[in-house]
Design a protein around this motif. Structure first.
Motif, PDB file in Angstrom:
ATOM      1  N   PRO A   1      -0.029   1.147  -2.347  1.00 52.19           N
ATOM      2  CA  PRO A   1       1.004   0.718  -1.390  1.00 52.19           C
ATOM      3  C   PRO A   1       1.485   1.823  -0.469  1.00 52.19           C
ATOM      4  O   PRO A   1       1.821   1.561   0.684  1.00 52.19           O
ATOM      5  N   GLU A   2       1.479   3.084  -0.945  1.00 55.89           N
ATOM      6  CA  GLU A   2       1.961   4.162  -0.088  1.00 55.89           C
ATOM      7  C   GLU A   2       1.059   4.344   1.135  1.00 55.89           C
ATOM      8  O   GLU A   2       1.538   4.683   2.229  1.00 55.89           O
ATOM      9  N   VAL A   3      -0.250   4.089   0.967  1.00 60.16           N
ATOM     10  CA  VAL A   3      -1.170   4.176   2.100  1.00 60.16           C
ATOM     11  C   VAL A   3      -0.945   3.013   3.055  1.00 60.16           C
ATOM     12  O   VAL A   3      -0.900   3.187   4.282  1.00 60.16           O
ATOM     13  N   LEU A   4      -0.769   1.819   2.502  1.00 59.51           N
ATOM     14  CA  LEU A   4      -0.514   0.642   3.327  1.00 59.51           C
ATOM     15  C   LEU A   4       0.805   0.774   4.079  1.00 59.51           C
ATOM     16  O   LEU A   4       0.909   0.373   5.247  1.00 59.51           O
ATOM     17  N   ILE A   5       1.808   1.357   3.451  1.00 62.45           N
ATOM     18  CA  ILE A   5       3.103   1.548   4.106  1.00 62.45           C
ATOM     19  C   ILE A   5       2.950   2.400   5.357  1.00 62.45           C
ATOM     20  O   ILE A   5       3.443   2.055   6.433  1.00 62.45           O
TER      21      ILE A   5
ATOM     22  N   ARG B   1      11.392  -2.389   8.954  1.00 61.04           N
ATOM     23  CA  ARG B   1      11.356  -1.428   7.851  1.00 61.04           C
ATOM     24  C   ARG B   1      10.156  -1.733   6.969  1.00 61.04           C
ATOM     25  O   ARG B   1       9.819  -2.896   6.734  1.00 61.04           O
ATOM     26  N   VAL B   2       9.517  -0.689   6.458  1.00 59.79           N
ATOM     27  CA  VAL B   2       8.308  -0.844   5.651  1.00 59.79           C
ATOM     28  C   VAL B   2       8.511  -0.082   4.345  1.00 59.79           C
ATOM     29  O   VAL B   2       9.041   1.029   4.337  1.00 59.79           O
ATOM     30  N   GLY B   3       8.103  -0.703   3.250  1.00 61.54           N
ATOM     31  CA  GLY B   3       8.349  -0.034   1.979  1.00 61.54           C
ATOM     32  C   GLY B   3       7.580  -0.622   0.825  1.00 61.54           C
ATOM     33  O   GLY B   3       6.657  -1.426   0.984  1.00 61.54           O
TER      34      GLY B   3
ATOM     35  N   THR C   1       7.283  12.407   2.941  1.00 58.96           N
ATOM     36  CA  THR C   1       6.309  12.447   4.029  1.00 58.96           C
ATOM     37  C   THR C   1       6.395  11.201   4.899  1.00 58.96           C
ATOM     38  O   THR C   1       6.413  11.274   6.133  1.00 58.96           O
ATOM     39  N   LEU C   2       6.466  10.043   4.263  1.00 56.05           N
ATOM     40  CA  LEU C   2       6.588   8.790   5.020  1.00 56.05           C
ATOM     41  C   LEU C   2       7.880   8.768   5.826  1.00 56.05           C
ATOM     42  O   LEU C   2       7.897   8.325   6.987  1.00 56.05           O
TER      43      LEU C   2
END
Length: 330
Positions: free
Chosen positions: A57-61, A72-74, A94-95
């Motif tokens: 999910p962190e890559v997709l975010i 907002r994305v999370g 980082t995000l």
């Protein structure tokens, strides 16, 4: 409607398609959701499931945040026992640095997978979830006392703060912890068999204001299939009926078409599973769906609804969000 709507994208993979296609469709759906006025777009962490394409999910975010401008994305959520808290702090700092004031960090304690994949992830004990969460926050804020082994650690980028943190849980004890820590709270009604009101009440009862959350905020995850007619929505829901039956038997095959699902030979025991799935779903025409969601808000006092829609056709999934948005008054 005064209560905002958001999107939980499980990145469903259709039979005959691939996870790569599903991820590209997520970009298009996120852009549509932003245009329609949905306020958040979240991904959940799942592993070793060929029916769900959100293993990272962190890559997709980051990808979705780059393809949009306002929404907002999370994460809904990162399964914290699968990760070292420092690594999650670094990822979300980082995000936040790349997409200021647009990132959310939802965390949970469930494995998000089957026992074999969970062992392969080398997870922490889920009972350590509260300690992991406090460690995550202390690492981000550099609030460990002098002499602590982690006191010298800097989470880089260090010029930003951790995004708003949401605790995703169905138990009253964890909900109360989220309140005590001044965090947001999310309840996954779309798959939890537990009633949402008791933990929501525990969260509100224990809530202590914080910088990120001066007021308590409850997000309720809901499974919705909205179609022009009740009959079509019922038909589209047959795909998720079969998915839940397969999951009950330990399988996670890609999502079947309504035609295939309608032809499946369900046993009496399977029918019980289907009925349980249907009770967690809100199905029907826009008017019916809105009325049921309004009742759900009245019953739970949720501050926000996060909608997940699992149907076979991408056009039908997009249309469901469009119909709901129009009926909601976005």
């Amino acid at each position: 409607m005064s209560v905002p709507l958001s999107v939980l994208d499980l990145v469903p993979v259709r039979e005959g398609s691939t996870a790569s296609v599903a991820m590209r469709e997520s970009v298009e759906l996120a852009q549509l959701a932003e245009q329609l006025g949905y306020v958040r777009y979240w991904f959940a962490e799942h592993h070793s499931m060929t029916s769900i394409g959100s293993s990272a999910p962190e890559v997709l975010i980051g990808h979705i945040a780059s393809a949009t401008t306002r929404i907002r994305v999370g994460s809904g959520g990162i399964m914290l026992p699968n990760h070292a808290p420092l690594r999650i702090a670094e990822l979300f700092h980082t995000l936040e640095a790349l997409h200021p004031d647009r990132i959310d960090l939802g965390v949970g304690r469930a494995p998000g997978t089957d026992p074999a994949a969970s062992r392969a992830l080398r997870p922490f004990d889920a009972e350590q979830f509260p300690e992991q969460l406090r460690e995550l926050q202390a690492l981000s804020a550099r609030s460990f006392p002098p002499g602590h082994p982690f006191a010298s650690i800097r989470v880089v980028p260090d010029e930003v703060k951790l995004p708003p943190v949401w605790v995703l849980a169905s138990s009253g004890a964890t909900a109360a912890m989220a309140g005590d820590m001044g965090l947001g709270y999310g309840f996954a009604r779309h798959f939890s068999p537990s009633p949402p009101l008791p933990p929501i009440q525990a969260y509100r009862r224990h809530f202590v204001p914080s910088d990120r959350f001066p007021q308590p905020h409850v997000i309720l995850g809901v499974a919705v299939i909205c179609a022009p007619t009740d009959k079509e929505a019922e038909y589209l829901a047959s795909s998720t009926d079969l998915a839940w039956v397969r999951r009950h038997h330990g399988g996670f095959a890609p999502l079947s078409s309504p035609e295939q699902a309608s032809a499946y030979a369900y046993t009496p025991q399977d029918r019980v599973v289907v009925e349980g799935n249907r009770q967690r779903h809100i199905l029907g025409s826009p008017e019916r769906v809105v009325a049921l969601l309004q009742q759900l808000i009245a019953d739970t006092s949720a501050d926000e609804l996060m909608v997940t829609t699992m149907v076979f056709g991408e056009e039908e999934r997009r249309r469901s969000y469009e119909l709901l948005s129009a009926a909601w008054g976005h």
